[in-house]
Structures are given as structure tokens and as C-alpha cells.
Motif scaffolding. Structure first.
Motif, short mmCIF file in Angstrom:
data_model
loop_
_atom_site.label_atom_id
_atom_site.label_comp_id
_atom_site.label_asym_id
_atom_site.label_seq_id
_atom_site.Cartn_x
_atom_site.Cartn_y
_atom_site.Cartn_z
N PRO A 44 -1.95 5.88 -5.42
CA PRO A 44 -1.82 5.08 -4.20
C PRO A 44 -3.07 5.23 -3.33
CG PRO A 44 0.20 6.31 -4.62
CD PRO A 44 -0.85 6.85 -5.56
N TYR A 67 0.96 0.28 -1.09
CA TYR A 67 1.05 -0.91 -1.94
C TYR A 67 -0.31 -1.30 -2.52
CZ TYR A 67 5.79 -1.49 -0.17
OH TYR A 67 7.12 -1.31 0.14
N THR A 69 -4.20 0.46 -4.41
CA THR A 69 -4.84 1.59 -5.07
C THR A 69 -6.29 1.66 -4.62
OG1 THR A 69 -5.14 2.74 -7.19
CG2 THR A 69 -5.58 0.36 -7.15
N TRP A 154 6.65 0.72 -7.19
CA TRP A 154 5.90 1.38 -8.26
C TRP A 154 6.70 1.42 -9.56
CZ3 TRP A 154 0.91 1.94 -8.14
CH2 TRP A 154 0.25 1.98 -6.90
N VAL A 159 5.76 2.43 -13.54
CA VAL A 159 5.67 3.88 -13.33
C VAL A 159 7.01 4.51 -13.69
CG1 VAL A 159 5.46 5.68 -11.55
CG2 VAL A 159 3.83 3.76 -11.61
#
Length: 442
Positions: A44, A67, A69, A154, A159
Motif C-alpha cells: 500500500p 487504495y 501503491t 485488496w 491478495v
């Protein structure tokens, strides 16, 4: 719960420091070590480039937008989320799952997202001056829902699990609720808790619902004490007895980003001095095991004041650089690094086998008579069995090679469901200094 093997990797320290560096060759290598999960640390978006950040890169635990990266992890910063999705897909293609961090206690002072943000207090905990504490109280109305939606976001990207930071600083009622909420939609999601209070372990497993907990204050501290010559190997027995049925919910480790490198002068002083502890941590009982990137070639964080690899800086890590080059055919490892990697492969290959993942366990230490040559301060021994096959593991925490006589009581064979192989059931095993040896049956 069967044993899981997890690799912690900071993508910023691997190869060029971008998602693309975690390529097929890298993932083939991680899988060859028996890894089931890769914990990608620093996914993140976190604060960097601001005056308040720590180091020249900033902390992965000062998140600025859940939200998004980090731009620096992408080859094309505008396509960073797409490149991250490709990394997740690549990891899955290599039969491994993805874990990322969930940091529910605090965010960066500059936190902002396109989903309403997260309410915080105007202060931080401890010396975490690059963060602000999240408000879970009345003034933080909606915090639970917003954090739940972050986890669902995620999970929706593929994930598979979350390593949850500083769990004891967050209302346990929130975690009990949010774990249920996420698992209603994604039932296989793995939740790992960073918990340090031994007396809280059962609450966070049985009442809150975490799948795995750090066993830092139990096994890690016990093994560190033995390695450093301050404690007795008997503490290993005391720890599993204290844990009881929780043993399979533990996550063992000898390194992670918070702890000193095993091979550093601040800890064991060399990788080889940790092989005995590695055998216990990875093979004894049903606990899962965490490997920190570079540990398997003896990375020592030499030159750092603390013996830790910095999570705050864009740094060169010699062991990780050498390993990346070796995997990609660009260089050779040193003789010492090859030796360390070979020893790790031996232990990890065993740990990933059904015998050690799922087999029954019997601690043999209580059965060793005084004066037998078995030193309970420096020696440890146990057996594992599965479907009629068994192994005896003798562990030597001494700095000298030891000839260890291990007595296996009749009740061990009965419990493990295997026939007694000899009349006296005493096995004489030569074990190198700070190492382990195996005797397989059937």
C-alpha cells in the motif's frame, strides 16, 4: 492447521526494486524453498518525499493511501496498479499466495484516499512520528466500515492474506468483526497477528479469530536466549507446554524486519550458529514458519548500527543483491553463502514435506536420564510421524560437536503409531556444533 511456509520480501530491496524484478526466476526460486506464501512488505502507498518521513524512502507502516501503491515500485508509474496485479497473478501462477500488510493502528499524517479517508487523532504512539493514530471511537464514526472496505478491496485484487500490524493497540472487537466480514466473502483469507503478550495469545486466536500469531514472546525469545548463551534449551519444552492447543496457530521466525539479523554481530554472529534454532523453529510442532529475504544466505546487516536491514531507506543489501544475481545467472554466491543456502534448503525441504507439515510430534527431552550425555541446557530432541513413517531430530545448541545419546521411551512409539526398532531404544547421534541431525524410520 497444517504448517505454512512464508517468505517476507520487500520488493524495494529486490533486484531493481520494482515489481517486475519479482519475475518468474525469482518466484521459481522462492517456490523451490517450499514457500506457500510471499509476504510482500510495502505494497500500500506510504509517505515518502515529505519532511516528516523516516529515512530516504519512508516507512511501509506510514501508509498515505490504502487504495494505491508506490510509484517507485513500477516501471511505468501510471500503470503501477496494473503492474501490481501482474505480480499477484505471477505469484499465483507459481503456486504461491500473496500476503500484504494491514496497518490498523495508524496512518501517515498526509493520509488521503478517494473513499472518504480515515479519521485520526492528532498524535502518534511511541516515537512513530511519521504516523497519526486511527480513531476508533465515537468521533471516528465509520472507521470500522472504511477499514473493512480496504481489506475487501485488496482481497478483490487477489491478495490472499494480511499480516496485521500492532494488533494489541486496536480494539479486539473490531478485529473479531472484520475477520468475519472478510471471510464471509473470501473464506480462505489468512489473517496473521503481530501480537507480543503471551497471555493474550488465546484471546486473539479463539475469541478474535486470527489464523496465525507471531510467537515472538515465546519461541523466538527462548531460542534467542539459548543462541546467545543466556538460556536453556529446556525453555523450548516449556513454551509448547504453555501454548498447548495453540501451537498450530503460531508463526515462528528467527528474523523479520523488526528483529536483528540472525547472522549479525548483535545476535548469533554467523548464520551457522543459528542452524540448531532454525531446525527447531521450522520443524518442531505444527507452527508455521517465516523466512526473511536474505536470511537463507546469511545476510548480516553488517555496517548497520542495529543489525537490522533498514525499512526506511533505499539501501543496498549485499546478501540480497548476491542472491538476486545468483538466481538470474549474473554472479556466483560465495562459498560461505552456498554453504548457508544448502543448510537452509535441507531444513526447508524437510519442513515442506507432509511428515513435518502434518505429522504427530513427540518431545523426547523429558525421557533423557541424568548423566546420559544428553545436556538439557544445550540439547533438544523430538520425533515426528505420519502414516507409519517417522523421524528423530537431534539438535545441538553447543559450540562443539556432540555425541548425543537419545532415549526413545516406549510410549513415544505407541503414540506415534510405529513399531519399536530396537530393544534398548537408545540412539547415539553425532551432531555438529549448532546443528541438527535426522534419523528416519521406515
Amino acid at each position: 492447521m497444517a504448517k505454512k511456509l512464508i517468505m517476507q520480501l520487500l520488493p524495494r530491496l529486490w533486484g531493481t526494486g520494482r515489481f517486475s524484478s519479482v519475475d518468474d526466476l525469482s518466484l521459481e526460486y522462492f517456490r523451490s524453498l517450499g514457500m506457500d506464501f510471499i509476504w510482500y512488505t510495502g505494497i500500500p502507498r506510504h509517505a515518502y518525499g515529505d519532511s516528516f518521513v523516516k529515512g530516504n524512502a519512508g516507512s511501509p507502516y506510514a501508509i498515505s493511501d490504502y487504495y494505491d501503491t508506490n510509484e517507485y515500485l513500477a516501471d511505468n508509474k501510471k500503470e503501477r496498479m496494473s503492474e501490481l496485479k501482474q505480480l499477484i497473478a505471477r505469484t499465483h501462477t507459481h503456486s504461491m499466495k500473496v500476503v500484504i500488510d494491514f496497518v490498523p493502528n495508524h496512518v501517515a499524517p498526509c493520509y488521503a484516499d478517494s473513499h472518504g479517508g480515515i479519521r485520526t487523532f492528532d498524535h502518534c504512539d511511541y516515537d512513530w512520528t511519521d504516523t497519526r493514530k486511527i480513531d476508533y471511537g465515537p468521533s471516528g464514526s465509520g472507521t470500522w466500515l472504511r477499514l473493512r472496505d480496504i481489506l475487501l478491496f485488496w482481497a478483490g485484487l487477489g491478495v490472499d492474506g494480511f499480516r496485521c500490524d500492532m494488533v494489541e493497540m486496536v480494539p479486539p472487537e473490531f478485529f473479531a468483526w472484520v475477520i468475519r466480514e472478510v471471510k464471509e466473502r473470501y473464506p480462505e483469507t489468512l489473517f496473521i497477528a503481530e501480537v507480543y503478550t503471551l497471555g493474550s495469545y488465546r484471546k486473539y486466536c479463539d475469541e478474535v479469530g486470527f489464523d496465525l500469531l507471531y510467537d515472538k514472546s515465546g519461541l523466538y525469545d527462548s531460542l534467542r536466549s539459548v543462541i546467545c548463551g543466556e538460556g536453556s534449551a529446556e525453555a523450548i519444552t516449556f513454551n509448547w507446554q504453555r501454548l498447548g492447543s495453540l501451537q498450530s496457530r503460531m508463526l515462528n521466525f528467527l528474523e523479520n524486519h523488526d528483529e536483528q539479523r540472525l547472522a549479525s554481530r548483535h545476535f548469533a554472529g554467523s548464520a551457522s550458529k543459528g542452524y540448531a534454532a532454525l531446525a527447531v523453529s521450522a520443524l518442531f510442532n505444527d507452527a508455521s514458519f517465516l523466512l526473511y529475504s536474505g536470511q537463507e544466505v546469511g545476510e548480516s546487516a553488517e555496517g548497520t548500527p542495529s543489525g537490522r536491514t533498514s525499512i526506511f531507506d533505499f539501501v543496498k543489501v549485499p546478501g540480497i543483491e548476491a542472491l538476486y544475481g545468483y538466481i538470474h545467472g549474473e554472479n556466483s554466491l560465495s562459498g560461505e553463502q552456498i554453504s548457508v543456502l544448502s543448510s537452509y534448503r535441507k531444513i526447508l525441504e524437510a519442513a515442506s514435506s507432509p511428515l513435518f507439515r502434518e505429522g504427530k510430534v513427540f518431545d523426547l527431552c523429558y525421557a533423557q536420564p541424568e548423566g546420559s550425555g544428553f545436556d538439557r541446557r544445550k540439547h533438544f530432541a523430538f520425533m515426528r510421524s505420519l502414516e507409519g513413517r517417522a523421524v528423530l531430530v537431534a539438535v545441538n545448541f553447543s559450540d562443539e560437536k556432540s555425541l548425543i545419546d537419545v532415549k526413545v521411551p516406549e510410549e513415544a512409539f505407541t503414540y506415534l503409531g510405529i513399531p519399536e526398532p530396537s530393544s534398548d531404544n537408545i540412539f547415539r547421534i553425532t551432531v555438529s556444533a549448532n546443528d541438527a541431525e535426522f534419523i528416519y524410520f521406515l
